[in-house]
Design an enzyme around this catalytic site. Structure first.
Site, PDB file in Angstrom:
ATOM      1  N   ASP A 163       0.884  -1.169   0.000  1.00 38.57           N
ATOM      2  CA  ASP A 163       0.000   0.000   0.000  1.00 38.57           C
ATOM      3  C   ASP A 163       0.920   1.216   0.000  1.00 38.57           C
ATOM      4  O   ASP A 163       1.536   1.533   1.025  1.00 38.57           O
ATOM      5  CB  ASP A 163      -0.893  -0.023   1.240  1.00 38.57           C
ATOM      6  N   VAL A 164       1.007   1.902  -1.138  1.00 43.61           N
ATOM      7  CA  VAL A 164       1.989   2.986  -1.237  1.00 43.61           C
ATOM      8  C   VAL A 164       1.574   4.240  -0.470  1.00 43.61           C
ATOM      9  O   VAL A 164       2.336   5.199  -0.412  1.00 43.61           O
ATOM     10  CB  VAL A 164       2.319   3.332  -2.709  1.00 43.61           C
ATOM     11  N   ASN A 173       2.953   5.640 -10.223  1.00 48.62           N
ATOM     12  CA  ASN A 173       1.819   5.504 -11.145  1.00 48.62           C
ATOM     13  C   ASN A 173       0.450   5.464 -10.458  1.00 48.62           C
ATOM     14  O   ASN A 173      -0.558   5.791 -11.070  1.00 48.62           O
ATOM     15  CB  ASN A 173       2.003   4.221 -11.971  1.00 48.62           C
ATOM     16  N   SER A 209      -2.014  14.009 -14.804  1.00 48.69           N
ATOM     17  CA  SER A 209      -3.226  13.906 -15.624  1.00 48.69           C
ATOM     18  C   SER A 209      -3.452  15.246 -16.311  1.00 48.69           C
ATOM     19  O   SER A 209      -3.058  16.290 -15.771  1.00 48.69           O
ATOM     20  CB  SER A 209      -4.441  13.596 -14.740  1.00 48.69           C
ATOM     21  N   TYR A 250      -9.400  15.003  -6.982  1.00 45.18           N
ATOM     22  CA  TYR A 250      -8.539  14.379  -8.001  1.00 45.18           C
ATOM     23  C   TYR A 250      -7.779  15.429  -8.794  1.00 45.18           C
ATOM     24  O   TYR A 250      -6.551  15.372  -8.907  1.00 45.18           O
ATOM     25  CB  TYR A 250      -9.375  13.515  -8.951  1.00 45.18           C
ATOM     26  N   LYS A 255      -3.727  16.270  -8.780  1.00 45.74           N
ATOM     27  CA  LYS A 255      -2.842  16.126  -9.946  1.00 45.74           C
ATOM     28  C   LYS A 255      -2.078  17.426 -10.210  1.00 45.74           C
ATOM     29  O   LYS A 255      -0.947  17.405 -10.679  1.00 45.74           O
ATOM     30  CB  LYS A 255      -3.634  15.683 -11.172  1.00 45.74           C
ATOM     31  N   ILE A 258      -6.848   7.226 -21.565  1.00 44.98           N
ATOM     32  CA  ILE A 258      -6.097   6.010 -21.875  1.00 44.98           C
ATOM     33  C   ILE A 258      -6.959   4.810 -21.508  1.00 44.98           C
ATOM     34  O   ILE A 258      -7.510   4.751 -20.394  1.00 44.98           O
ATOM     35  CB  ILE A 258      -4.780   5.965 -21.066  1.00 44.98           C
TER      36      ILE A 258
HETATM   37  N1  NAD Z   1      -6.651   5.944 -17.563  1.00 44.34           N
HETATM   38  C1  NAD Z   1      -6.676   7.217 -17.870  1.00 44.34           C
HETATM   39  O1  NAD Z   1      -7.336   7.643 -18.807  1.00 44.34           O
HETATM   40  C2  NAD Z   1      -5.858   8.194 -17.054  1.00 44.34           C
HETATM   41  C3  NAD Z   1      -5.909   9.547 -17.451  1.00 44.34           C
HETATM   42  C4  NAD Z   1      -5.136  10.455 -16.734  1.00 44.34           C
HETATM   43  C5  NAD Z   1      -4.348  10.024 -15.678  1.00 44.34           C
HETATM   44  N2  NAD Z   1      -4.329   8.718 -15.320  1.00 44.34           N
HETATM   45  C6  NAD Z   1      -3.455   8.327 -14.207  1.00 44.34           C
HETATM   46  O2  NAD Z   1      -2.712   7.193 -14.562  1.00 44.34           O
HETATM   47  C7  NAD Z   1      -2.448   6.401 -13.389  1.00 44.34           C
HETATM   48  C8  NAD Z   1      -2.914   4.986 -13.627  1.00 44.34           C
HETATM   49  O3  NAD Z   1      -4.323   5.049 -13.928  1.00 44.34           O
HETATM   50  P1  NAD Z   1      -5.153   3.775 -14.414  1.00 44.34           P
HETATM   51  O4  NAD Z   1      -6.202   4.264 -15.323  1.00 44.34           O
HETATM   52  O5  NAD Z   1      -4.217   2.667 -14.847  1.00 44.34           O
HETATM   53  O6  NAD Z   1      -5.839   3.381 -13.029  1.00 44.34           O
HETATM   54  P2  NAD Z   1      -6.422   1.975 -12.584  1.00 44.34           P
HETATM   55  O7  NAD Z   1      -7.501   2.296 -11.605  1.00 44.34           O
HETATM   56  O8  NAD Z   1      -6.746   1.119 -13.752  1.00 44.34           O
HETATM   57  O9  NAD Z   1      -5.184   1.341 -11.824  1.00 44.34           O
HETATM   58  C9  NAD Z   1      -4.691   1.913 -10.641  1.00 44.34           C
HETATM   59  C10 NAD Z   1      -3.856   0.858  -9.921  1.00 44.34           C
HETATM   60  O10 NAD Z   1      -3.348   1.439  -8.695  1.00 44.34           O
HETATM   61  C11 NAD Z   1      -3.491   0.459  -7.663  1.00 44.34           C
HETATM   62  N3  NAD Z   1      -3.572   1.160  -6.379  1.00 44.34           N
HETATM   63  C12 NAD Z   1      -4.540   2.017  -5.963  1.00 44.34           C
HETATM   64  N4  NAD Z   1      -4.266   2.460  -4.714  1.00 44.34           N
HETATM   65  C13 NAD Z   1      -3.094   1.860  -4.337  1.00 44.34           C
HETATM   66  C14 NAD Z   1      -2.285   1.910  -3.162  1.00 44.34           C
HETATM   67  N5  NAD Z   1      -2.618   2.688  -2.118  1.00 44.34           N
HETATM   68  N6  NAD Z   1      -1.142   1.168  -3.129  1.00 44.34           N
HETATM   69  C15 NAD Z   1      -0.795   0.396  -4.172  1.00 44.34           C
HETATM   70  N7  NAD Z   1      -1.524   0.302  -5.322  1.00 44.34           N
HETATM   71  C16 NAD Z   1      -2.660   1.027  -5.389  1.00 44.34           C
HETATM   72  C17 NAD Z   1      -4.775  -0.275  -8.009  1.00 44.34           C
HETATM   73  O11 NAD Z   1      -4.789  -1.549  -7.368  1.00 44.34           O
HETATM   74  C18 NAD Z   1      -4.666  -0.388  -9.530  1.00 44.34           C
HETATM   75  O12 NAD Z   1      -3.912  -1.527  -9.888  1.00 44.34           O
HETATM   76  C19 NAD Z   1      -3.178   7.106 -12.236  1.00 44.34           C
HETATM   77  O13 NAD Z   1      -2.283   7.946 -11.536  1.00 44.34           O
HETATM   78  C20 NAD Z   1      -4.235   7.945 -12.960  1.00 44.34           C
HETATM   79  O14 NAD Z   1      -4.651   9.073 -12.198  1.00 44.34           O
HETATM   80  C21 NAD Z   1      -5.077   7.797 -15.992  1.00 44.34           C
END
Ligand code: NAD
Length: 205
Positions: A6-7, A33, A85, A98, A102, A131
């Site tokens: 848990d980060v 990430n 983001s 959120y 960011k 994404i």
């Molecule tokens: N998907 C998009 O369109 C998008 C757009 C802008 C920014 N982002 C950013 O990209 C990053 C990844 O997003 P994503 O879409 O893959 O999210 P996601 O929800 O698919 O995956 C997030 C991952 O983080 C893990 N996680 C959450 N809290 C945690 C904790 N406390 N300790 C350890 N692991 C933890 C979850 O288990 C999951 O595997 C995030 O920072 C998100 O804000 C995503």
């Protein structure tokens, strides 16, 4: 090696990094990430929800950068990439913790880049647009976001892939980015280059 962590927990993060150091003896790259969100009007957010989002999105970066920095500063080398983001820059309704977290990630990146610039450590951020990840797919299924709207408003007329983000991260970690630090690299299909296409356009209230 993978270690369940848990980060947002200082004890967990310290355990993770001592294990990394015990096994590998050094640390070259840190990618922050993890990120999460809750969507609701600002007046309905609870204090616990606010803390949960900031702990997950910002405190986790501090804890991991502090632990990684201890080794990187000794090595006088390293690269940190934080995942931000487009919402850290654009205005957006019903995403206050959120989006503001960011924006904090962007500032965190610039500030740490300055602090560690003379120590051989570069700190950058990647700001994804939309994404196709598990998180986004779940939002489509739940009807929270509409894929067609996002595609229509993106100049490249398609969602990004996790590989698009990985390539940008790889570039920033590589020696080809040797003179780049403290920057936020947008990987968003051109969303923010369209006049009037602020992120709020995707999330009407
Ligand atoms: N998907 C998009 O369109 C998008 C757009 C802008 C920014 N982002 C950013 O990209 C990053 C990844 O997003 P994503 O879409 O893959 O999210 P996601 O929800 O698919 O995956 C997030 C991952 O983080 C893990 N996680 C959450 N809290 C945690 C904790 N406390 N300790 C350890 N692991 C933890 C979850 O288990 C999951 O595997 C995030 O920072 C998100 O804000 C995503």
């Amino acid at each position: 090696m993978s270690i369940r962590t848990d980060v947002s927990s200082a004890a967990d993060v310290e355990r993770l990094f001592s294990e990394i150091h015990r096994v590998y003896g050094r640390l070259d790259v840190l990618i922050n990430n993890v990120g999460t969100t809750i969507r609701k009007p600002t007046v309905h957010f609870t204090e616990d929800e606010w803390d949960f989002i900031y702990d997950t999105n910002v405190k986790s970066m501090f804890l991991c950068a502090r632990a990684a920095g201890k080794w990187m500063l000794k090595q006088r080398a390293g690269s940190v990439v934080n995942i931000s983001s487009i919402l850290g820059t654009g205005g957006v309704s019903r995403r206050l913790p959120y989006a503001s977290s960011k924006a904090a990630v962007d500032s965190f990146t610039r500030t740490l880049a300055c602090e560690w610039a003379l120590d051989g450590i570069r700190v950058n951020a990647v700001a994804p647009g939309y994404i196709r990840t598990d998180g986004l797919n779940q939002a489509f299924v739940a009807g929270i976001l509409k894929e067609d709207d996002m595609v229509r408003r993106t100049p490249q007329a398609r969602l990004g892939t996790p590989e698009n983000i990985a390539d940008a991260v790889l570039f920033l970690c590589s020696s080809k980015a040797d003179y780049i630090t403290g920057t936020v690299l947008y990987v968003d299909g051109g969303i923010f280059r369209v006049p009037g296409s602020g992120a709020s356009a995707f999330f009407p209230s």
